[in-house]
Motif scaffolding. Structure first.
Motif, PDB file in Angstrom:
ATOM      1  N   HIS A   1       0.826  -1.212   0.000  1.00 36.79           N
ATOM      2  CA  HIS A   1       0.000   0.000   0.000  1.00 36.79           C
ATOM      3  C   HIS A   1       0.857   1.257   0.000  1.00 36.79           C
ATOM      4  CE1 HIS A   1      -3.765  -2.048   0.158  1.00 36.79           C
ATOM      5  NE2 HIS A   1      -3.430  -2.706   1.244  1.00 36.79           N
TER       6      HIS A   1
ATOM      7  N   ARG B   1       1.827   1.884  -3.551  1.00 31.29           N
ATOM      8  CA  ARG B   1       0.677   2.370  -4.318  1.00 31.29           C
ATOM      9  C   ARG B   1       0.352   3.814  -3.957  1.00 31.29           C
ATOM     10  NH1 ARG B   1      -4.461  -1.121  -3.758  1.00 31.29           N
ATOM     11  NH2 ARG B   1      -3.152  -2.573  -4.871  1.00 31.29           N
ATOM     12  N   LYS B   2       0.392   4.138  -2.662  1.00 29.77           N
ATOM     13  CA  LYS B   2       0.076   5.488  -2.223  1.00 29.77           C
ATOM     14  C   LYS B   2       1.121   6.477  -2.732  1.00 29.77           C
ATOM     15  CE  LYS B   2      -0.929   5.910   2.117  1.00 29.77           C
ATOM     16  NZ  LYS B   2      -0.814   6.111   3.570  1.00 29.77           N
TER      17      LYS B   2
ATOM     18  N   ARG C   1       2.960   6.134  -5.426  1.00 27.72           N
ATOM     19  CA  ARG C   1       2.784   6.285  -6.868  1.00 27.72           C
ATOM     20  C   ARG C   1       1.583   7.176  -7.175  1.00 27.72           C
ATOM     21  NH1 ARG C   1       1.894   0.797  -9.691  1.00 27.72           N
ATOM     22  NH2 ARG C   1       2.028   0.504  -7.495  1.00 27.72           N
ATOM     23  N   SER C   2       0.455   6.986  -6.471  1.00 25.45           N
ATOM     24  CA  SER C   2      -0.730   7.797  -6.745  1.00 25.45           C
ATOM     25  C   SER C   2      -0.513   9.241  -6.299  1.00 25.45           C
ATOM     26  CB  SER C   2      -1.956   7.201  -6.063  1.00 25.45           C
ATOM     27  OG  SER C   2      -1.836   7.269  -4.659  1.00 25.45           O
TER      28      SER C   2
ATOM     29  N   GLN D   1       1.449  10.848  -9.042  1.00 26.39           N
ATOM     30  CA  GLN D   1       0.590  11.116 -10.192  1.00 26.39           C
ATOM     31  C   GLN D   1      -0.308  12.312  -9.927  1.00 26.39           C
ATOM     32  OE1 GLN D   1      -1.382   7.394 -10.761  1.00 26.39           O
ATOM     33  NE2 GLN D   1       0.253   6.542 -12.031  1.00 26.39           N
ATOM     34  N   ALA D   2      -0.849  12.417  -8.715  1.00 27.12           N
ATOM     35  CA  ALA D   2      -1.710  13.547  -8.375  1.00 27.12           C
ATOM     36  C   ALA D   2      -0.920  14.853  -8.394  1.00 27.12           C
ATOM     37  CB  ALA D   2      -2.328  13.334  -6.995  1.00 27.12           C
TER      38      ALA D   2
END
Length: 99
Positions: A52, A55-56, A58-59, A62-63
Motif C-alpha cells: 500500500h 501504491r500510495k 505512486r498515486s 501522479q496527483a
C-alpha cells in the motif's frame, strides 16, 4: 541450484516441522501453532504495508504531476491586469446581441 532442489528442500523443511509438531504435547503444540499464526500475521501485515505504501506513493506522485499540469495550463492561458485574472475563455470574440 535448480527449482526442483529448492522445492524439495522446502517440502523437507515442512515435513520436519510437522514431525516435530507431532512429537510435542498438546500445550506446546498449541503454543507453537499460536506463534506460527502470529508470525504469519506479522509477515502478511508488513507485506500489505509495503504494497500500500508503494501504491500510495505512486498515486501521490501522479496527483502532484496532474496538479502541476493544470497549474501550468491555467497560467499560460490567463492574462493578468492588476489584481484581475482574465482567462481567454471569458473574453468575448463577438459582441453579444441584446434580446
Amino acid at each position: 541450484m535448480g527449482v526442483d532442489k529448492l522445492f524439495s528442500i522446502f517440502v523437507a523443511a515442512i515435513c520436519v516441522v510437522m514431525l516435530i509438531r507431532l512429537a510435542l504435547g498438546d500445550a506446546r503444540r498449541a503454543r507453537l501453532d499460536r506463534a506460527a499464526i502470529m508470525a504469519w500475521g506479522r509477515v502478511r501485515r508488513q507485506a500489505l504495508l509495503i504494497w500500500h505504501w508503494r501504491r500510495k506513493r505512486r498515486s501521490a506522485a501522479q496527483a502532484k504531476q496532474a496538479a502541476q499540469e493544470v497549474i501550468n495550463r491555467v497560467r499560460h492561458r490567463v492574462e493578468k491586469e492588476g489584481n484581475v485574472l482574465t482567462p481567454e475563455a471569458f473574453k468575448e470574440k463577438e459582441p453579444r446581441k441584446p434580446h
